[in-house]
Design a protein around this motif. Structure first.
Motif, PDB file in Angstrom:
ATOM      1  N   PRO A 166       0.732  -1.175   0.021  1.00 39.42           N
ATOM      2  CA  PRO A 166       0.125   0.006  -0.126  1.00 39.42           C
ATOM      3  C   PRO A 166       0.862   1.233   0.164  1.00 39.42           C
ATOM      4  O   PRO A 166       0.373   2.422  -0.423  1.00 39.42           O
ATOM      5  CB  PRO A 166      -0.707   0.031   1.192  1.00 39.42           C
ATOM      6  CG  PRO A 166      -0.829  -1.648   1.453  1.00 39.42           C
ATOM      7  CD  PRO A 166       0.372  -2.104   1.206  1.00 39.42           C
ATOM      8  N   SER A 167       2.208   1.004   0.429  1.00 39.54           N
ATOM      9  CA  SER A 167       2.848   2.365   0.390  1.00 39.54           C
ATOM     10  C   SER A 167       3.157   2.973  -1.024  1.00 39.54           C
ATOM     11  O   SER A 167       3.765   4.071  -1.146  1.00 39.54           O
ATOM     12  CB  SER A 167       4.160   2.213   1.247  1.00 39.54           C
ATOM     13  OG  SER A 167       4.908   1.190   0.640  1.00 39.54           O
ATOM     14  N   LEU A 168       3.003   2.284  -1.834  1.00 39.61           N
ATOM     15  CA  LEU A 168       3.212   2.454  -3.315  1.00 39.61           C
ATOM     16  C   LEU A 168       2.193   3.384  -3.905  1.00 39.61           C
ATOM     17  O   LEU A 168       1.931   3.968  -4.875  1.00 39.61           O
ATOM     18  CB  LEU A 168       3.586   1.408  -4.373  1.00 39.61           C
ATOM     19  CG  LEU A 168       4.723   0.629  -3.931  1.00 39.61           C
ATOM     20  CD1 LEU A 168       4.957  -0.610  -4.709  1.00 39.61           C
ATOM     21  CD2 LEU A 168       5.849   1.296  -3.957  1.00 39.61           C
ATOM     22  N   LEU A 169       0.777   3.434  -3.165  1.00 42.59           N
ATOM     23  CA  LEU A 169      -0.215   3.980  -3.550  1.00 42.59           C
ATOM     24  C   LEU A 169       0.063   5.705  -4.005  1.00 42.59           C
ATOM     25  O   LEU A 169      -0.645   6.039  -5.192  1.00 42.59           O
ATOM     26  CB  LEU A 169      -1.456   3.876  -2.829  1.00 42.59           C
ATOM     27  CG  LEU A 169      -2.016   2.606  -2.572  1.00 42.59           C
ATOM     28  CD1 LEU A 169      -3.095   2.326  -1.383  1.00 42.59           C
ATOM     29  CD2 LEU A 169      -2.559   2.108  -4.133  1.00 42.59           C
ATOM     30  N   PRO A 170       0.641   6.118  -2.924  1.00 45.81           N
ATOM     31  CA  PRO A 170       0.821   7.647  -3.560  1.00 45.81           C
ATOM     32  C   PRO A 170       1.438   7.874  -4.966  1.00 45.81           C
ATOM     33  O   PRO A 170       1.453   8.893  -5.712  1.00 45.81           O
ATOM     34  CB  PRO A 170       1.753   8.312  -2.100  1.00 45.81           C
ATOM     35  CG  PRO A 170       1.446   7.438  -1.090  1.00 45.81           C
ATOM     36  CD  PRO A 170       1.324   5.921  -1.740  1.00 45.81           C
ATOM     37  N   LEU A 171       2.614   6.941  -5.037  1.00 39.33           N
ATOM     38  CA  LEU A 171       3.401   7.084  -6.474  1.00 39.33           C
ATOM     39  C   LEU A 171       2.471   6.860  -7.401  1.00 39.33           C
ATOM     40  O   LEU A 171       2.365   7.385  -8.435  1.00 39.33           O
ATOM     41  CB  LEU A 171       4.492   6.096  -6.395  1.00 39.33           C
ATOM     42  CG  LEU A 171       5.536   6.597  -5.333  1.00 39.33           C
ATOM     43  CD1 LEU A 171       6.876   5.652  -5.308  1.00 39.33           C
ATOM     44  CD2 LEU A 171       6.073   7.916  -5.605  1.00 39.33           C
ATOM     45  N   VAL A 172       1.587   5.576  -7.309  1.00 38.79           N
ATOM     46  CA  VAL A 172       0.584   5.243  -8.407  1.00 38.79           C
ATOM     47  C   VAL A 172      -0.388   6.444  -8.707  1.00 38.79           C
ATOM     48  O   VAL A 172      -0.690   6.815  -9.877  1.00 38.79           O
ATOM     49  CB  VAL A 172      -0.459   4.181  -8.089  1.00 38.79           C
ATOM     50  CG1 VAL A 172      -1.313   3.514  -8.967  1.00 38.79           C
ATOM     51  CG2 VAL A 172       0.674   2.888  -7.750  1.00 38.79           C
ATOM     52  N   ASP A 173      -0.693   7.086  -7.546  1.00 35.28           N
ATOM     53  CA  ASP A 173      -1.682   8.368  -7.899  1.00 35.28           C
ATOM     54  C   ASP A 173      -0.950   9.418  -8.495  1.00 35.28           C
ATOM     55  O   ASP A 173      -1.587   9.940  -9.420  1.00 35.28           O
ATOM     56  CB  ASP A 173      -2.182   8.729  -6.435  1.00 35.28           C
ATOM     57  CG  ASP A 173      -3.174   9.690  -6.439  1.00 35.28           C
ATOM     58  OD1 ASP A 173      -4.266   9.419  -7.120  1.00 35.28           O
ATOM     59  OD2 ASP A 173      -2.994  10.804  -6.139  1.00 35.28           O
ATOM     60  N   LEU A 174       0.243   9.681  -8.268  1.00 38.77           N
ATOM     61  CA  LEU A 174       1.086  10.670  -8.883  1.00 38.77           C
ATOM     62  C   LEU A 174       1.099  10.120 -10.531  1.00 38.77           C
ATOM     63  O   LEU A 174       0.995  11.191 -11.385  1.00 38.77           O
ATOM     64  CB  LEU A 174       2.374  10.956  -8.290  1.00 38.77           C
ATOM     65  CG  LEU A 174       3.368  11.701  -9.037  1.00 38.77           C
ATOM     66  CD1 LEU A 174       2.829  13.109  -8.924  1.00 38.77           C
ATOM     67  CD2 LEU A 174       4.648  11.733  -8.247  1.00 38.77           C
ATOM     68  N   LEU A 175       1.432   9.004 -10.651  1.00 41.55           N
ATOM     69  CA  LEU A 175       1.770   8.758 -12.063  1.00 41.55           C
ATOM     70  C   LEU A 175       0.619   8.642 -13.013  1.00 41.55           C
ATOM     71  O   LEU A 175       0.620   8.766 -14.111  1.00 41.55           O
ATOM     72  CB  LEU A 175       2.661   7.205 -12.079  1.00 41.55           C
ATOM     73  CG  LEU A 175       3.942   7.125 -11.571  1.00 41.55           C
ATOM     74  CD1 LEU A 175       4.264   5.572 -11.536  1.00 41.55           C
ATOM     75  CD2 LEU A 175       4.837   7.792 -12.476  1.00 41.55           C
ATOM     76  N   ARG A 176      -0.405   8.457 -12.472  1.00 40.60           N
ATOM     77  CA  ARG A 176      -1.919   8.868 -13.288  1.00 40.60           C
ATOM     78  C   ARG A 176      -1.888   9.982 -13.917  1.00 40.60           C
ATOM     79  O   ARG A 176      -2.538  10.290 -14.837  1.00 40.60           O
ATOM     80  CB  ARG A 176      -2.902   8.305 -12.353  1.00 40.60           C
ATOM     81  CG  ARG A 176      -3.427   9.482 -11.354  1.00 40.60           C
ATOM     82  CD  ARG A 176      -4.357   8.954 -10.561  1.00 40.60           C
ATOM     83  NE  ARG A 176      -4.900  10.094  -9.442  1.00 40.60           N
ATOM     84  CZ  ARG A 176      -5.451  11.365  -9.781  1.00 40.60           C
ATOM     85  NH1 ARG A 176      -5.817  11.435 -11.041  1.00 40.60           N
ATOM     86  NH2 ARG A 176      -5.470  12.414  -8.743  1.00 40.60           N
ATOM     87  N   THR A 177      -1.173  11.140 -13.391  1.00 39.33           N
ATOM     88  CA  THR A 177      -1.390  12.400 -13.981  1.00 39.33           C
ATOM     89  C   THR A 177      -0.307  12.940 -14.484  1.00 39.33           C
ATOM     90  O   THR A 177      -0.282  14.002 -15.412  1.00 39.33           O
ATOM     91  CB  THR A 177      -1.706  13.451 -12.851  1.00 39.33           C
ATOM     92  OG1 THR A 177      -0.655  13.590 -11.999  1.00 39.33           O
ATOM     93  CG2 THR A 177      -3.162  12.845 -11.944  1.00 39.33           C
ATOM     94  N   VAL A 178       0.753  12.179 -14.497  1.00 38.83           N
ATOM     95  CA  VAL A 178       2.217  12.623 -15.022  1.00 38.83           C
ATOM     96  C   VAL A 178       2.091  12.786 -16.477  1.00 38.83           C
ATOM     97  O   VAL A 178       1.819  11.752 -17.265  1.00 38.83           O
ATOM     98  CB  VAL A 178       3.383  11.740 -14.757  1.00 38.83           C
ATOM     99  CG1 VAL A 178       4.638  12.077 -15.705  1.00 38.83           C
ATOM    100  CG2 VAL A 178       3.647  11.824 -13.215  1.00 38.83           C
ATOM    101  N   LYS A 179       2.700  13.893 -16.860  1.00 34.83           N
ATOM    102  CA  LYS A 179       2.601  14.262 -18.574  1.00 34.83           C
ATOM    103  C   LYS A 179       4.097  14.695 -18.880  1.00 34.83           C
ATOM    104  O   LYS A 179       4.731  15.579 -17.886  1.00 34.83           O
ATOM    105  CB  LYS A 179       1.615  15.291 -18.898  1.00 34.83           C
ATOM    106  CG  LYS A 179       0.255  14.749 -18.996  1.00 34.83           C
ATOM    107  CD  LYS A 179      -0.738  15.829 -19.136  1.00 34.83           C
ATOM    108  CE  LYS A 179      -2.127  15.246 -19.231  1.00 34.83           C
ATOM    109  NZ  LYS A 179      -3.161  16.440 -19.527  1.00 34.83           N
ATOM    110  N   ALA A 180       4.707  14.263 -19.903  1.00 36.96           N
ATOM    111  CA  ALA A 180       6.128  15.004 -20.266  1.00 36.96           C
ATOM    112  C   ALA A 180       5.836  15.459 -21.485  1.00 36.96           C
ATOM    113  O   ALA A 180       5.244  15.291 -22.694  1.00 36.96           O
ATOM    114  CB  ALA A 180       7.032  13.900 -20.577  1.00 36.96           C
TER     115      ALA A 180
END
Length: 315
Positions: free
Chosen positions: A277-291
């Motif tokens: 579960p500690s990975l959830l914040p990173l997953v949440d961040l990656l859902r919006t990441v744009k380059a």
């Protein structure tokens, strides 16, 4: 989450006078970090996660924890800004250089540290360096030892060596000039108060041994000289990263490669988060990441929802 905290501590910076801090910093510095504590504290999300975040950051380095305890100060309440500098290649053997700024007097803090040193001889001892009072902060091993000093009203320094602390004294007296490389001087001097947290780092050659499952991305990363970051905090966490590229075509290719890599990480971490579960914040961040490519720069943006961050940081 500790990995995320260490990344923030290594790469974030924010200052209204970047050029002025350069003389304080060790010559081998290639990443500078400063957190505008006041801005973080006053943000909507900061009020929820700030105390736990700062507690975790302090506890990740025992000597820093002892230095703040000895000073009798609360990092969340008594400090306005915290700067961290280190050499990313060696990470200063795990010993960063820190400038802690706030509203406190030299005498009050010095008296508190001397009393603490008398009561906790295993945590703090008093030494002299160049006729100045410096505090030794032993680690579990001799090579982990750090040093601290109250430089003047409103400024405490914690450094990897007594010599680094002595330089901070000289810098405060206007008797030291920057020993940084020309590249780092330029980056530090360019720091602007664009967010609660901002960052700069000179990274040329530092991706050579980084394992990336894409040969094209690996090749492009070798041409990246610098990276910067800005983190804005309101009810959510908004992250902006940037790195240089040789030209527009290179920026477009690197942007596309980063985008593909982010998509792959999103899938991998989403699957792993069910068991961790500690990975959830990173997953949440990656859902919006744009380059997004620019003329000679690549910009990467993303947002982590405050509700997700709060669950991860607040215990």
């Amino acid at each position: 989450m500790r990995i995320f905290l260490l990344l923030v501590a290594t790469f974030v910076a924010n200052t209204t006078r970047g050029a002025d801090i350069a003389p304080y910093l060790p010559a081998d510095t290639d990443a500078v970090a400063l957190v505008d504590v006041t801005t973080v504290v006053n943000s909507e999300l900061g009020k929820q996660i700030g105390p736990q975040l700062i507690k975790d950051l302090i506890q990740s380095r025992k000597q820093v924890q002892y230095a703040i305890e000895a000073a009798g100060l609360d990092l969340f309440k008594d400090f306005s800004r915290s700067t961290v500098a280190m050499n990313v290649r060696t990470a200063n053997s795990g010993k960063p250089f820190m400038l802690l700024e706030g509203k406190f007097t030299h005498k009050a803090v010095s008296d508190s540290i001397e009393k603490y040193a008398y009561q906790h001889t295993d945590r703090v001892s008093i030494v002299k360096q160049g006729g100045r009072t410096i505090y030794k902060l032993p680690g579990d091993k001799p090579e982990q030892t750090m040093f601290s000093a109250v430089i003047k009203d409103g400024l405490i320094v914690v450094g990897p060596t007594a010599e680094a602390v002595e330089v901070a004294f000289l810098a405060s007296e206007g008797k030291a000039t920057s020993k940084l490389t020309a590249e780092m001087n330029s980056l530090v001097g360019s720091l602007k108060p664009t967010a609660a947290i901002t960052a700069v780092a000179w990274v040329r050659g530092q991706f050579a041994n980084v394992e990336v499952p894409n040969e094209q991305l690996q090749a492009r990363l070798q041409n990246v000289d610098w990276m910067s970051a800005a983190i804005a905090i309101d009810k959510d966490i908004h992250i902006s990263l940037a790195c240089n590229a040789s030209d527009g075509a290179a920026a477009k290719q690197l942007s596309d490669l980063v985008g593909g890599m982010v998509a792959l990480l999103r899938l991998q971490l989403s699957a792993a988060a069910s068991e961790e579960p500690s990975l959830l914040p990173l997953v949440d961040l990656l859902r919006t990441v744009k380059a997004t490519p620019g003329t000679n720069v690549v910009n990467v943006t993303g947002t982590m929802r405050g509700s997700v961050a709060a669950k991860a940081f607040v215990k």
